[in-house]
Design an enzyme around this catalytic site. Structure first.
Site, PDB file in Angstrom:
ATOM      1  N   ARG A 169      -7.554 -11.081  -1.978  1.00  9.01           N
ATOM      2  CA  ARG A 169      -7.052 -11.692  -3.208  1.00  9.01           C
ATOM      3  C   ARG A 169      -5.550 -11.438  -3.309  1.00  9.01           C
ATOM      4  O   ARG A 169      -5.115 -10.382  -3.763  1.00  9.01           O
ATOM      5  CB  ARG A 169      -7.774 -11.110  -4.424  1.00  9.01           C
ATOM      6  CG  ARG A 169      -9.261 -11.411  -4.448  1.00  9.01           C
ATOM      7  CD  ARG A 169      -9.923 -10.723  -5.631  1.00  9.01           C
ATOM      8  NE  ARG A 169     -11.346 -11.042  -5.715  1.00  9.01           N
ATOM      9  CZ  ARG A 169     -12.174 -10.529  -6.630  1.00  9.01           C
ATOM     10  NH1 ARG A 169     -11.707  -9.684  -7.530  1.00  9.01           N
ATOM     11  NH2 ARG A 169     -13.448 -10.867  -6.637  1.00  9.01           N
TER      12      ARG A 169
ATOM     13  N   ASP B 109      -1.751 -11.569  -4.639  1.00  7.67           N
ATOM     14  CA  ASP B 109      -1.184 -11.522  -5.985  1.00  7.67           C
ATOM     15  C   ASP B 109      -0.325 -12.740  -6.278  1.00  7.67           C
ATOM     16  O   ASP B 109      -0.007 -13.540  -5.382  1.00  7.67           O
ATOM     17  CB  ASP B 109      -0.322 -10.266  -6.152  1.00  7.67           C
ATOM     18  CG  ASP B 109      -1.152  -8.991  -6.198  1.00  7.67           C
ATOM     19  OD1 ASP B 109      -2.353  -9.078  -6.534  1.00  7.67           O
ATOM     20  OD2 ASP B 109      -0.593  -7.912  -5.916  1.00  7.67           O
TER      21      ASP B 109
ATOM     22  N   TYR C  22      -0.814  -8.396   7.444  1.00  2.35           N
ATOM     23  CA  TYR C  22       0.211  -8.900   6.540  1.00  2.35           C
ATOM     24  C   TYR C  22       1.564  -8.893   7.231  1.00  2.35           C
ATOM     25  O   TYR C  22       1.852  -8.047   8.092  1.00  2.35           O
ATOM     26  CB  TYR C  22       0.297  -8.047   5.272  1.00  2.35           C
ATOM     27  CG  TYR C  22      -0.783  -8.337   4.261  1.00  2.35           C
ATOM     28  CD1 TYR C  22      -0.603  -9.295   3.265  1.00  2.35           C
ATOM     29  CD2 TYR C  22      -1.998  -7.657   4.293  1.00  2.35           C
ATOM     30  CE1 TYR C  22      -1.601  -9.570   2.334  1.00  2.35           C
ATOM     31  CE2 TYR C  22      -3.000  -7.927   3.371  1.00  2.35           C
ATOM     32  CZ  TYR C  22      -2.785  -8.877   2.393  1.00  2.35           C
ATOM     33  OH  TYR C  22      -3.764  -9.153   1.478  1.00  2.35           O
TER      34      TYR C  22
ATOM     35  N   ARG D 261       3.410  -3.971  -0.702  1.00  2.00           N
ATOM     36  CA  ARG D 261       4.678  -4.131  -1.424  1.00  2.00           C
ATOM     37  C   ARG D 261       5.267  -2.777  -1.825  1.00  2.00           C
ATOM     38  O   ARG D 261       6.496  -2.598  -1.841  1.00  2.00           O
ATOM     39  CB  ARG D 261       4.474  -5.022  -2.640  1.00  2.00           C
ATOM     40  CG  ARG D 261       4.221  -6.484  -2.283  1.00  2.00           C
ATOM     41  CD  ARG D 261       3.818  -7.291  -3.501  1.00  2.00           C
ATOM     42  NE  ARG D 261       4.815  -7.176  -4.563  1.00  2.00           N
ATOM     43  CZ  ARG D 261       4.567  -7.459  -5.838  1.00  2.00           C
ATOM     44  NH1 ARG D 261       3.353  -7.858  -6.206  1.00  2.00           N
ATOM     45  NH2 ARG D 261       5.514  -7.340  -6.730  1.00  2.00           N
TER      46      ARG D 261
END
Length: 257
Positions: free
Chosen positions: A50, A52, A111, A202
């Protein structure tokens, strides 16, 4: 009901994240609405991760159940057509077993975070890279990153509202790549793990940027990790540099698609 795996690419800028929301646009909502144009709904799809608000994807994976046994290529083409003009595309599609699950069958997520150091404003790639003004010490950033490899309690590097049962995760790769560019210093930060905590990537990137700028020393990353305290984390990087780049499965459903 035939089940299909979808590989999805999207620009996260206009969306409030992947997950369907009642009053805000989402990627999940957009894909489900497109499915309803092909077969009567309602439709509910599940994704590998999921993302952001503002986070992009080049290799998100989701699955859907349909009444008709679609040809996968025709299904991907039809969905992409009905997703227009939104920045979402189905880049691959494959039929899968009834018990195959985009999230729970996955064994790894990858990622990519794109970071550029340059003074001139971005033009063509604005909204797709995090820009900082000052040059970064990439070697120091990698030394700091190496402290995070392996299995750790990542309490420091997860959002305060993270709903995961445990803060323990195993980080298999955290690699900083210098990428040739026409202006500035472009970095690709590659992160790979079976699963991630909310805002983990992040938070890590924001902390490593502090190391690259000289505000932190590489060993400060280890100190922050061992603190197991969200307050010990560096600033959280903005979402627009982050991409869900790929998902790994024991048997790649798209291999022969």
């Amino acid at each position: 009901m035939p089940r299909f795996a979808l590989k999805i690419e999207y620009d996260g800028s206009p969306f409030a994240g992947w997950q369907r929301q009642a009053d805000q646009p989402s990627v999940q909502g957009a894909v489900e609405a497109a499915l309803a144009r092909l077969e009567p709904g309602p439709h509910t799809i599940a994704a590998a991760g999921r993302t952001d608000s503002g986070v992009h994807a080049t290799g998100q994976v989701a699955h859907c159940d349909l009444m008709r046994d679609w040809d996968p290529f025709r299904l991907s083409e039809a969905l992409t057509y009905h997703l227009k003009p939104l920045p979402v595309a189905i880049i691959d599609c494959a039929g899968v077993a009834d018990d195959w699950h985009a999230r729970f069958t996955a064994t790894e997520r990858r990622y990519l975070f794109r970071l550029i150091a340059r003074r001139a404003p971005l033009t063509v790639e604005a909204g797709g890279i995090w820009q900082v003004k000052m040059p970064l010490d990439v070697a120091a950033m990698q030394v700091g990153a190496d402290h995070l490899l392996g299995r750790h309690d990542f309490t420091t590097f997860r959002a305060a509202l993270c709903q995961a049962d445990s803060p323990v995760r195993t980080l298999d790769e955290l690699r900083i790549e210098k990428v040739p560019t026409h202006a500035g210093q472009l970095l690709h930060i590659h992160v790979r793990a079976r699963s991630f905590l909310h805002n983990q990537v992040r938070s890590i990137v924001g902390t490593l940027e502090r190391v690259g700028s000289g505000a932190w020393q590489p060993d400060d990353v280890r100190t922050a990790l061992l603190a197991r305290d969200r307050a010990a984390c560096g600033p959280v990087s903005p979402p627009h540099g982050l991409y869900l780049a790929g998902v790994t499965y024991p048997d790649d459903p798209f291999r022969n698609a």
